[in-house]
Design a protein around this motif. Sequence first.
Motif, PDB file in Angstrom:
ATOM      1  N   ARG A 112     -53.729  91.059  30.993  1.00 27.66           N
ATOM      2  CA  ARG A 112     -53.612  91.662  30.547  1.00 27.66           C
ATOM      3  C   ARG A 112     -53.357  93.034  31.707  1.00 27.66           C
ATOM      4  N   ILE A 113     -52.335  94.413  32.108  1.00 28.10           N
ATOM      5  CA  ILE A 113     -51.814  94.866  33.477  1.00 28.10           C
ATOM      6  C   ILE A 113     -51.216  96.234  31.836  1.00 28.10           C
ATOM      7  N   LYS A 114     -52.389  97.189  32.633  1.00 26.56           N
ATOM      8  CA  LYS A 114     -52.303  98.618  31.624  1.00 26.56           C
ATOM      9  C   LYS A 114     -52.032  98.199  30.528  1.00 26.56           C
ATOM     10  N   LYS A 115     -53.145  97.634  29.465  1.00 23.98           N
ATOM     11  CA  LYS A 115     -53.111  97.782  28.225  1.00 23.98           C
ATOM     12  C   LYS A 115     -51.988  96.815  27.799  1.00 23.98           C
ATOM     13  N   GLU A 116     -51.254  96.499  28.305  1.00 24.52           N
ATOM     14  CA  GLU A 116     -50.067  95.141  27.745  1.00 24.52           C
ATOM     15  C   GLU A 116     -50.358  93.982  28.275  1.00 24.52           C
ATOM     16  N   THR A 117     -50.414  92.813  27.299  1.00 26.48           N
ATOM     17  CA  THR A 117     -51.037  91.883  27.291  1.00 26.48           C
ATOM     18  C   THR A 117     -49.097  91.278  27.769  1.00 26.48           C
ATOM     19  N   ILE A 118     -49.285  90.468  28.743  1.00 25.51           N
ATOM     20  CA  ILE A 118     -48.365  89.667  29.327  1.00 25.51           C
ATOM     21  C   ILE A 118     -48.526  88.605  29.835  1.00 25.51           C
ATOM     22  N   ILE A 119     -49.354  87.996  30.070  1.00 27.83           N
ATOM     23  CA  ILE A 119     -49.384  86.728  29.440  1.00 27.83           C
ATOM     24  C   ILE A 119     -50.598  86.212  28.552  1.00 27.83           C
ATOM     25  N   GLY A 142     -37.253  80.849  30.227  1.00 30.06           N
ATOM     26  CA  GLY A 142     -37.292  81.898  29.663  1.00 30.06           C
ATOM     27  C   GLY A 142     -36.804  83.208  29.354  1.00 30.06           C
ATOM     28  N   ARG A 143     -36.901  84.204  28.970  1.00 30.19           N
ATOM     29  CA  ARG A 143     -36.371  84.949  28.972  1.00 30.19           C
ATOM     30  C   ARG A 143     -36.350  86.287  29.874  1.00 30.19           C
ATOM     31  N   ASN A 144     -35.409  87.201  30.705  1.00 32.68           N
ATOM     32  CA  ASN A 144     -35.817  88.055  31.518  1.00 32.68           C
ATOM     33  C   ASN A 144     -36.772  89.085  31.113  1.00 32.68           C
ATOM     34  N   GLY A 145     -38.705  88.853  31.648  1.00 33.86           N
ATOM     35  CA  GLY A 145     -39.457  89.863  31.443  1.00 33.86           C
ATOM     36  C   GLY A 145     -40.544  88.981  30.380  1.00 33.86           C
ATOM     37  N   ALA A 146     -40.222  86.976  30.409  1.00 35.59           N
ATOM     38  CA  ALA A 146     -40.365  87.158  29.960  1.00 35.59           C
ATOM     39  C   ALA A 146     -42.573  86.363  29.989  1.00 35.59           C
ATOM     40  N   GLY A 147     -42.667  87.133  32.023  1.00 42.40           N
ATOM     41  CA  GLY A 147     -44.072  86.333  32.207  1.00 42.40           C
ATOM     42  C   GLY A 147     -43.797  85.067  32.827  1.00 42.40           C
ATOM     43  N   LYS A 148     -42.421  84.359  33.553  1.00 42.02           N
ATOM     44  CA  LYS A 148     -42.886  83.587  34.243  1.00 42.02           C
ATOM     45  C   LYS A 148     -43.446  84.480  35.334  1.00 42.02           C
ATOM     46  N   THR A 149     -42.651  84.541  36.547  1.00 47.75           N
ATOM     47  CA  THR A 149     -43.587  84.852  37.480  1.00 47.75           C
ATOM     48  C   THR A 149     -45.026  85.644  37.267  1.00 47.75           C
ATOM     49  N   THR A 150     -45.326  86.512  36.503  1.00 46.73           N
ATOM     50  CA  THR A 150     -46.445  86.553  36.024  1.00 46.73           C
ATOM     51  C   THR A 150     -47.289  85.996  36.245  1.00 46.73           C
ATOM     52  N   LEU A 151     -47.081  84.560  35.488  1.00 47.46           N
ATOM     53  CA  LEU A 151     -47.183  83.168  34.948  1.00 47.46           C
ATOM     54  C   LEU A 151     -47.969  82.255  36.708  1.00 47.46           C
ATOM     55  N   ASP A 154     -39.866  79.853  42.750  1.00 49.34           N
ATOM     56  CA  ASP A 154     -39.114  81.670  41.288  1.00 49.34           C
ATOM     57  C   ASP A 154     -37.531  81.935  41.499  1.00 49.34           C
ATOM     58  N   GLU A 155     -36.460  81.436  41.399  1.00 49.55           N
ATOM     59  CA  GLU A 155     -35.180  82.245  41.241  1.00 49.55           C
ATOM     60  C   GLU A 155     -35.289  82.403  42.960  1.00 49.55           C
ATOM     61  N   PRO A 156     -35.256  81.392  43.315  1.00 51.80           N
ATOM     62  CA  PRO A 156     -35.219  81.084  45.180  1.00 51.80           C
ATOM     63  C   PRO A 156     -33.898  81.035  45.669  1.00 51.80           C
ATOM     64  N   THR A 191     -35.796  79.279  37.185  1.00 51.43           N
ATOM     65  CA  THR A 191     -34.475  79.462  36.644  1.00 51.43           C
ATOM     66  C   THR A 191     -33.629  80.245  36.482  1.00 51.43           C
ATOM     67  N   HIS A 192     -32.811  80.852  36.252  1.00 52.47           N
ATOM     68  CA  HIS A 192     -31.994  81.114  34.548  1.00 52.47           C
ATOM     69  C   HIS A 192     -30.201  80.268  34.405  1.00 52.47           C
ATOM     70  N   LEU A 193     -30.563  79.151  35.768  1.00 52.74           N
ATOM     71  CA  LEU A 193     -29.318  78.780  35.745  1.00 52.74           C
ATOM     72  C   LEU A 193     -29.402  77.749  34.991  1.00 52.74           C
TER      73      LEU A 193
HETATM   74  N1  LIG Z   1     -47.281  95.309  37.701  1.00 49.97           N
HETATM   75  C1  LIG Z   1     -47.185  95.193  36.396  1.00 49.97           C
HETATM   76  N2  LIG Z   1     -46.748  96.252  36.147  1.00 49.97           N
HETATM   77  C2  LIG Z   1     -46.744  96.446  34.529  1.00 49.97           C
HETATM   78  N3  LIG Z   1     -46.037  95.458  34.034  1.00 49.97           N
HETATM   79  C3  LIG Z   1     -45.635  94.481  34.611  1.00 49.97           C
HETATM   80  C4  LIG Z   1     -46.873  94.051  36.122  1.00 49.97           C
HETATM   81  N4  LIG Z   1     -46.099  93.098  36.311  1.00 49.97           N
HETATM   82  C5  LIG Z   1     -45.029  92.248  35.757  1.00 49.97           C
HETATM   83  N5  LIG Z   1     -44.706  93.188  34.423  1.00 49.97           N
HETATM   84  C6  LIG Z   1     -44.527  92.883  33.230  1.00 49.97           C
HETATM   85  O1  LIG Z   1     -44.473  92.185  32.538  1.00 49.97           O
HETATM   86  C7  LIG Z   1     -43.782  91.493  31.742  1.00 49.97           C
HETATM   87  C8  LIG Z   1     -43.172  89.703  32.635  1.00 49.97           C
HETATM   88  O2  LIG Z   1     -42.450  89.953  33.565  1.00 49.97           O
HETATM   89  P1  LIG Z   1     -42.749  88.930  34.556  1.00 49.97           P
HETATM   90  O3  LIG Z   1     -41.913  89.565  36.148  1.00 49.97           O
HETATM   91  O4  LIG Z   1     -43.544  88.411  34.798  1.00 49.97           O
HETATM   92  O5  LIG Z   1     -41.563  88.342  33.556  1.00 49.97           O
HETATM   93  P2  LIG Z   1     -40.056  86.780  34.343  1.00 49.97           P
HETATM   94  O6  LIG Z   1     -40.102  86.039  33.191  1.00 49.97           O
HETATM   95  O7  LIG Z   1     -40.460  86.178  35.474  1.00 49.97           O
HETATM   96  O8  LIG Z   1     -38.503  87.629  34.767  1.00 49.97           O
HETATM   97  P3  LIG Z   1     -37.455  87.120  35.017  1.00 49.97           P
HETATM   98  O9  LIG Z   1     -36.821  86.500  34.320  1.00 49.97           O
HETATM   99  O10 LIG Z   1     -37.124  88.939  34.701  1.00 49.97           O
HETATM  100  O11 LIG Z   1     -37.938  87.717  36.543  1.00 49.97           O
HETATM  101  C9  LIG Z   1     -42.338  92.178  32.270  1.00 49.97           C
HETATM  102  O12 LIG Z   1     -41.987  93.479  30.647  1.00 49.97           O
HETATM  103  C10 LIG Z   1     -42.735  93.286  33.267  1.00 49.97           C
HETATM  104  O13 LIG Z   1     -42.679  94.641  32.987  1.00 49.97           O
END
Ligand SMILES: Nc1ncnc2c1ncn2[C@@H]1O[C@H](COP(=O)(O)OP(=O)(O)OP(=O)(O)O)[C@@H](O)[C@H]1O
Length: 291
Positions: free
Chosen positions: A13-20, A37-46, A154-156, A187-189
């Motif tokens: 959770r980041i700032k009360k938002e559940t990212i993963i 996963g789509r943009n913003g799915a949470g891959k980089t966070t994971l 990560d999308e290198p 990757t998205h490709l």
């Molecule tokens: N430090 C942060 N503060 C607030 N929200 C964050 C933070 N880091 C990530 N997020 C949010 O977490 C969600 C997932 O982001 P993440 O970068 O993990 O997605 P992604 O799957 O890697 O996307 P992309 O394919 O576009 O790179 C997004 O909604 C993003 O805005």
Amino acid sequence: MSTNIVLNDVSKRIKKETIIDSISCTFEENRIYGLLGRNGAGKTTLMKLMTGQSLPSAGSILIDGETPFDNPAIQSKICFIKESGNFKAAMKVKDVLKIAPAYFPNLDREAAMEYIQTFNLPLNKNVSQLSKGMTSALGISIGIASRAPLTIFDEPYIGMDAAARQTFYDLLLDDYTIHPRTIILSTHLIDEVSNLFQDIHLINHGRLALTESVEALKEKTYVLRGSKEAIAPLLNEVKLLSESSFIGEYSATVYDPDLVLDALPPSIEKKTLTLQQSMVMLTDGKKEARI
Ligand SMILES: Nc1ncnc2c1ncn2[C@@H]1O[C@H](COP(=O)(O)OP(=O)(O)OP(=O)(O)O)[C@@H](O)[C@H]1O
């Protein structure tokens, strides 16, 4: 040498938002994974959680039985190549090569030099003077040559043209064949790299939507074409992902996890999807994955 990763009910959770959101899965030794996963799915966070760059809010991550956060022994097994910011801007390419073994103890410097030459990177230029594609190629060269038991990309490839990306895939596969290890590529490709992946973890809105081998997924996701009357009764046995009608012909894209529709009447055509088409169908932007 390789690593095994086990995620157990991991949430961030980041700032009360559940990212993963409660992800449990494994990354087995010596396999190449697509983390999709789509943009913003949470891959980089994971990936940041798996590489110990941040701590989960709940659940556990174990790499070879140990938590990666603040753990130098585990850190030395990981090479994480991000989309950007991998190297200090003021460093020369040749200096990156010089200091890299301090971070990646398994790094093969000769191989790194060979990859850097393959991509025609200028040894005497600063990282800040490289083009986008060249900066990516430097990250890729170090990532492949790192021989890190856990190598994550990560999308290198940002800025790399199609030919350079193909060189990346070829070098990665050749190096992996001789030095097997656990590789994760986000990757998205997707279709470009689908031959590289052995397994896929699909993330949708922070949740694990699907874990499959690429081979299995290709068999399980397909399009049925024919008359609606003939196809409709079959749809009770599978998950319908999308449907359309065009000049009297009905098409249904389905996910058939148990492969129940193996024998079809000749009036119904079965067409396979590319991996990318499957991914788009399985995650249509809604919070719930379609499967
Ligand atoms: N430090 C942060 N503060 C607030 N929200 C964050 C933070 N880091 C990530 N997020 C949010 O977490 C969600 C997932 O982001 P993440 O970068 O993990 O997605 P992604 O799957 O890697 O996307 P992309 O394919 O576009 O790179 C997004 O909604 C993003 O805005």
